[in-house]
Every structure is written in C-alpha cells, then in structure tokens.
Design a protein around this motif. Structure first.
Motif, PDB file in Angstrom:
ATOM      1  N   GLY B  30     -48.363  14.579  39.189  1.00  0.00           N
ATOM      2  CA  GLY B  30     -47.223  15.383  39.622  1.00  0.00           C
ATOM      3  C   GLY B  30     -46.290  15.687  38.470  1.00  0.00           C
ATOM      4  O   GLY B  30     -45.856  16.827  38.297  1.00  0.00           O
ATOM      5  N   PRO B  41     -45.725  21.744  41.944  1.00  0.00           N
ATOM      6  CA  PRO B  41     -46.271  20.757  42.875  1.00  0.00           C
ATOM      7  C   PRO B  41     -47.044  21.394  44.032  1.00  0.00           C
ATOM      8  O   PRO B  41     -48.064  20.856  44.467  1.00  0.00           O
ATOM      9  N   ILE B  67     -47.119  13.196  43.910  1.00  0.00           N
ATOM     10  CA  ILE B  67     -47.089  14.533  43.326  1.00  0.00           C
ATOM     11  C   ILE B  67     -45.794  15.248  43.708  1.00  0.00           C
ATOM     12  O   ILE B  67     -45.173  15.935  42.891  1.00  0.00           O
ATOM     13  N   TYR B  68     -45.373  15.049  44.962  1.00  0.00           N
ATOM     14  CA  TYR B  68     -44.171  15.729  45.466  1.00  0.00           C
ATOM     15  C   TYR B  68     -42.944  15.358  44.633  1.00  0.00           C
ATOM     16  O   TYR B  68     -42.244  16.223  44.103  1.00  0.00           O
ATOM     17  N   GLY B  71     -43.472  16.121  40.720  1.00  0.00           N
ATOM     18  CA  GLY B  71     -43.320  17.530  40.373  1.00  0.00           C
ATOM     19  C   GLY B  71     -41.859  17.918  40.220  1.00  0.00           C
ATOM     20  O   GLY B  71     -41.488  18.662  39.312  1.00  0.00           O
ATOM     21  N   THR B 328     -44.228  23.161  48.921  1.00  0.00           N
ATOM     22  CA  THR B 328     -45.025  21.943  48.810  1.00  0.00           C
ATOM     23  C   THR B 328     -45.219  21.301  50.179  1.00  0.00           C
ATOM     24  O   THR B 328     -46.326  20.861  50.521  1.00  0.00           O
TER      25      THR B 328
END
Lengths: 177, 510
Positions: B30, B41, B67-68, B71, B328
C-alpha cells in the motif's frame, strides 16, 4: 484521483471563449449508448407486470433517455464555451500538447495482446506486452526491456499456477513450462 | 458476545503468523503504490482482486486493510517530496509539506505526517468500533424502502456534491449505470444489453471495470502527457521530530481527526473538505503565522490527520450499510461480493468474525505503518525515481494479468480495452471517475431493491414511501439537490466558489 494541482488553469475569459470541439466525443458516446439501451430494452417483455410494475424495461429506458438528454445538454454547454479541466497528476505535464501517437501504439500493442494471449500463451505475450510498452514509452534499452518483461511474465505464470492455482494459458510453450 | 470481545476475537484471528505476514505485505504494498505516481490504493486493491479466488476472506481483507491505510500514508510522502500531489486528499499536505522539505525539514514533515496518520488512524478506527455496530443495528431494522432511499442518497451525494461540475458527475454516473445494466434481468431472466454474448449473461465483472478505469485509463492518459523531464525529488534521511515539533503537532493532529472522521462517515464524505478546513483552522490558531506559506509544521500535521481520519470514517457506511463513498471502499466492496458476502446492514450479524478481524487488522496495519515507515522513508524516496517507462509498462502488464485471471477469457481483455479507453476519455474531458464506479455498484442494487419493494407491496408505487426513514431520506435528497439553487437565488446568482477553487486560491497565496 482528481484535482490537477499543478494544472495550468486556462483562464476562460468571457470574450475569448474557445469551443473545445473534442468534447463532442462524450456526446456521441452518450447518444450511441443511450440509443442502444432503448432499442435493446424494446425487445424485453414483462411477464409479471402486476406485481412488478417497473419490469425489466424501465431502468434501461430511463437511463437511455437520461443519456440522450445529457448528450444534448452537454452539447449546448460545449457550444457555450464549457471546458472540462483535464486531470493532473505527478507524471502528467499538461503544458505540452497531447501525444496521441504513443497512446495509439499502446492500444495497438494491447490489441495484439488480446489476439495472441491464448495461442502464444501468457509467458510470451506478457513479455511482449511489457517490453513493447516500455519501448513505446521511451525506454530504448530493448534488451533490458525484454529481460524485465520475461522475468515478470514467467514469474507471474508460475506464481499463479503454483501459488493461486490459476492456470494461465501456456500456449505454444505447453509442455515446456 | 459484545463488541469488545468480538474485537478481541478479531485480534486473535489477525495476529496469527500467516495473517501478520499478509498485514505486512499489505502495508508495504500500500505504501509503495501510494508513493509511486500513477497508482493509487483503489487501483492496487482492484489489481489484487484475483487473489480473492484462492486466499481466505480474512487474509484478503487483512491485506486490503493494510493497503487502504498504507496508500493514504504513501500519498503524503509523494506530496511532501515532490510538489505534485497524486490524490486530491494530499493537495493540502503539499502546500506546507513541500515548503518544509525545500527548507531542509523534510524529515520533520514526514515524521509529523506519519505520526499524525497513526494518531488519526487509531482514533478513527476506535470511533469506527464505536459507531459502525450502532449504525448497523439501526440499519437492520430498516426495510427495503428505507434502504432504497439511503442508496439513492449516496448516489446523489457522490454525483452532485463532489467535483466541480454536476453535469459531468451525472454523465459519469449514467455511464456507470449503463455498465451495471448488462446481464440477465434478475426477475424475468431475460438478457439485457448483452449483444447476444453468453459470456456477458452474468454481467460485466466489476474487477474488469475497476482495473480498466483506474489502471488502464490512467496509464493511457499519462502516456499522452508523460513529463519529459523527471521531477526533482528531495532527498531525505530518517524522519524525526524535535521536542518543539511535537509541541506544535499534537493539537493539529487531534483537531484534524475531529474534522476528518465525521466528513468521512457521511455518505458524501471525502477527504478534500476536512483537509481544507483543518488547514484553515491551523492557519488561524497558529502561534507562528509568519511560517505559513513557508513550511509550517501545523499545516502538515492537521490536514494529514484529517485525511487519515476521513479514511477511517469512510469505513462506517461501508461496513454498516454496504455503501461505498470513496473509490478504494468501492473496490473493497466488490471483494466482499466475489466471496459471496452481501454487503449491507446484516454484515455484522452474518459475518461478525470477518468484520471484526478486518477492524482488528486496521489497528495492526496502522501500527505497522508507523514502525515500518519511519525507518523506510529513504527507500520510499528512492522509489520515486523509478523510470517512468517501466512503471507504466508494469501497470499495463499487471492490469492485463489482473483482468485476465478472473475468467481466463480474451473477451475480458477486449472489455478492459473498451473501458480503459472510456477511462482515458473521462480523464481528458474532466469527467470524475468515482460516480461511474458508484453507478456500476449501486445501479443494480437500487433496481433490485425497488422492484422487490414493489413486489412486496403488490405492485403499489406508494409502498416506496411506506417507512418514515425513507420519507426523511427523500426530503434530505430533495434539499441536497435544491440547496445550491436556493443559495444562488439568495446571492443574486453570484457564482459560488467550489472547494476546489478555494484550495487553488490557498495554494496561490502560499
């Protein structure tokens, strides 16, 4: 995603409004899709009209009509000088004119990928996709382009096969890989 | 079980060695894609959707959680070290952050962003633990008519409030709704808009649409305008802060969090407005007004915290109502769908373990971000120097791989190209991408909800107004749509300035 921060804001003075004719592409897309949705929906029948007053037709027809309306409204707005702000980004330089040749070549590479992916297999097609795109985008060290592409393509083939259990097509390398 | 013991249960799921590994991978991935220009993301989660076919749901969501948040964090690094933010949410961070970096205070700017993100992310996730179950238990009492109205509200809000042109928002939404129509009609079993292709009977795979619009569209658009001279990256060592920096940062962090979370949790949430409000507030309250515009640490600390808190807030409507309000979250929802899990108010009842594992891994991911990213900052700065031909060739490569792996049919690649070209067109003409994705996701659900409501009501149209919550929501929608017109009437048609224009102005002043 949006908000081009370093976009050179083109000041649109009331006196010198230029019509951005390319925007009519959006109107054409809207009109074509809208008409298609309406025509397609005409062939549908509603079997349960009593409890399903909406039926399968209402949504496509309503969306289709809305698209046609938007196409007209947008066309009028364009003629009155409406311009959209192109999206900015870290690697985007909007001060130069658009380089549609590179885009065209990338699309051609992509079409070739669609055609070749099953007969040649992912490993070879993926290598071609990466190497050719990198070359078109300005990396002229083509031996290195192919090498990186091959590592990515063959690596992902085995990773998907062994790790995820997804058999990407092996193509002409069937039996070798 | 009460929420706290569920949360503990979630933690016990998330801290197994394998799941921790997924969390680390998610956080690193991320941050990397957040740092790298051109990939966000949303695109990363979209490209990783194929893993949902073979990886367990909890592992996948642990990774997506990393990743959320990663990012969001990575985006701030880019905007501090380069002066061109990739995401609208980091525009404000770039104002003071890049000035700090130019003045030799890049380490402090990155540190206050990282620690502020951690503080805001932790508080935001705690608020999520508090509010999401409440909203969800309220939402399960709602019937189809109310749910229909709330989905319409989210759609109207995303289309009409965000972005600077309503017409463009509506066009984008309609394109999304049209894509959502493709497939078999769920009640009568007739194919709609399928061009007679049996492969399209199940509809167009959302993975293909998301990858095409986010990845392919972006790569093609960048190819048309690739910067000839690479941008100057400011070199940086390990981030650290002096005592005076801490003293100046902690209040902005908390205030930023207070702005960010509620805005994120609203159906029309977004990070633009709260980051901007936080910036103005810090500018007013600061004891060092002379530093604003020259690199004031408060101007990085506040907006960065607001940005992360709003990311946490966005998860409230997503988990409790199944409503995505940013890109996202929208793509993460499609992951739920591909596991056969119906997003919506029943999620907390039906899949409590999965949801609480996801929430627990948000805490873990947030912590990992802090411990990994402070020492790794110099590496991320190097990543910014990736040769652009390789970066974008790589995006094309992985987009193709991601879309093809879904069904292993070349038709999906043809669709990828068509929607990629659509994405290119939208970027060229300034059409926002988010309404399209929301349209693809919510369109079919709205149609289903409406027709089921009417079926239950025996075909009587008045049944859509049969619940008080539904009526109240329609009133809100009407107000939202009518408000700008009323304001304009009162102001004698003086053009109102949009948030974007205000941000531009603030940047020009700085």
């Amino acid at each position: 995603m949006s908000a081009g921060a370093d976009t050179p804001a083109a000041p649109v003075e009331a006196s010198q409004r230029r019509v951005d004719k390319a925007q009519f592409i959006v109107c054409v897309v809207l009109a074509v899709v809208g008409v298609f949705l309406i025509v397609d929906a005409m062939s549908l029948t509603n079997a349960f009209a009593k409890v399903d007053p909406v039926g399968p037709k209402l949504f496509p027809i309503a969306i289709g009509i809305a698209m046609l309306v938007c196409a007209v409204v947008f066309a009028v707005a364009i003629l009155r000088g409406e311009t959209g702000e192109a999206e900015g980004g870290e690697d985007i330089d909007l001060s130069e004119p658009s380089d549609w040749k590179t885009v065209g070549l990338l699309i051609a590479i992509f079409v070739a990928t669609i055609v070749l992916i099953v007969p040649l297999g992912w490993a070879i097609t993926g290598t071609f996709l990466f190497a050719a795109s990198a070359t078109v985008l300005g990396s002229h060290h083509w031996v290195r382009n192919i090498a990186i592409g091959a590592v990515l393509a063959f690596g992902s083939f085995y990773l998907f096969y062994v790790g995820l259990g997804i058999p990407l097509p092996a193509g002409i390398l069937d039996g070798i890989l | 079980m009460d929420n706290l013991s569920w949360l503990m249960e979630g933690f016990s799921q998330a801290v197994t060695p394998m799941n921790l590994l997924y969390a680390v991978i998610g956080v690193l991935l991320g941050t990397a894609v957040g740092v790298l220009p051109g990939i966000g993301p949303a695109m990363t989660v979209a490209l990783l959707l194929p893993i949902t076919y073979n990886v367990s749901p909890s592992a996948a969501f642990i990774m997506f959680a990393g990743i959320y948040y990663g990012g969001m964090y990575g985006g701030s690094t880019t905007s501090i070290l380069l002066n061109t933010p990739g995401e609208s949410a980091s525009v404000i961070t770039a104002i003071e952050g890049n000035k700090m970096a130019r003045a030799g205070r890049a380490a402090q700017a990155l540190a206050t962003a990282a620690i502020g993100s951690f503080v805001a992310g932790s508080i935001g996730t705690m608020l999520l633990v508090l509010f999401a179950p409440i909203v969800s238990s309220w939402a399960v009492t709602l019937g189809a008519p109310s749910y229909l109205a709330i989905m319409l509200l989210a759609m109207v809000a995303v289309t009409a409030i965000l972005g600077n042109s309503k017409l463009r928002g509506v066009i984008s939404l309609l394109l999304g709704l049209a894509i959502g129509l493709v497939g078999i009609d769920f009640l009568t079993g007739q194919p709609r808009a399928t061009f007679g292709l049996p492969q399209l009977a199940d509809g167009i795979d959302l993975v293909v649409v998301a990858v095409a619009v986010f990845a392919l569209g972006e790569a093609l658009w960048v190819a048309a305008h690739l910067r000839r001279r690479p941008l100057e990256v400011i070199p940086v060592g390990r981030p650290w802060m002096a005592k005076s920096d801490w003293k100046r940062s902690w209040k902005p962090w908390l205030r930023g969090t207070a702005y960010g979370f509620p805005f994120g949790a609203l159906p029309a949430g977004g990070a633009e407005l709260p980051t901007f409000l936080s910036y103005i507030t810090e500018k007013k309250l600061t004891k060092h007004p002379e530093e604003f515009g020259k690199g004031a640490i408060e101007g990085v600390a506040g907006p960065e915290a607001a940005n992360n808190a709003s990311a946490a807030g966005t998860l409230v409507p997503m988990l409790s109502l199944g409503l995505p309000t940013n890109a996202t979250a929208a793509v993460m929802l499609t992951a739920f769908v591909s596991y056969g899990i119906t997003p919506g108010p029943t999620l907390f009842e039906k899949e409590p373990l999965l949801i609480w594992t996801l929430i627990a891994s948000l805490f873990i991911g947030n912590f990992l971000l802090l411990v990994l990213n402070l020492p790794l900052a110099p590496l991320w700065a190097k990543l910014l120097r990736t040769p652009r031909p390789y970066l974008y060739a790589g995006i094309l490569f992985f987009a193709t791989l991601g879309a093809f792996a879904v069904n292993l049919q070349p038709l999906d690649l043809a669709l990828l190209l068509v929607f990629g070209l659509l994405g290119l067109m939208m970027r060229r003409f300034g059409l926002p991408v988010l309404p399209l994705i929301i349209g693809v996701i919510l369109g079919p659900r709205i149609e289903r909800q409406l027709r089921q409501t009417l079926q239950l009501g025996g075909g009587d149209w008045s049944s859509i107004f049969s619940e008080p919550v539904a009526i109240a929501t329609y009133v809100v929608i009407t107000l939202l749509l009518a408000l700008p017109a009323i304001v304009q009437l009162i102001r004698h048609r003086r053009p109102e300035s949009t948030v974007q224009e205000m941000i531009e102005k603030e940047r020009d002043n700085a």
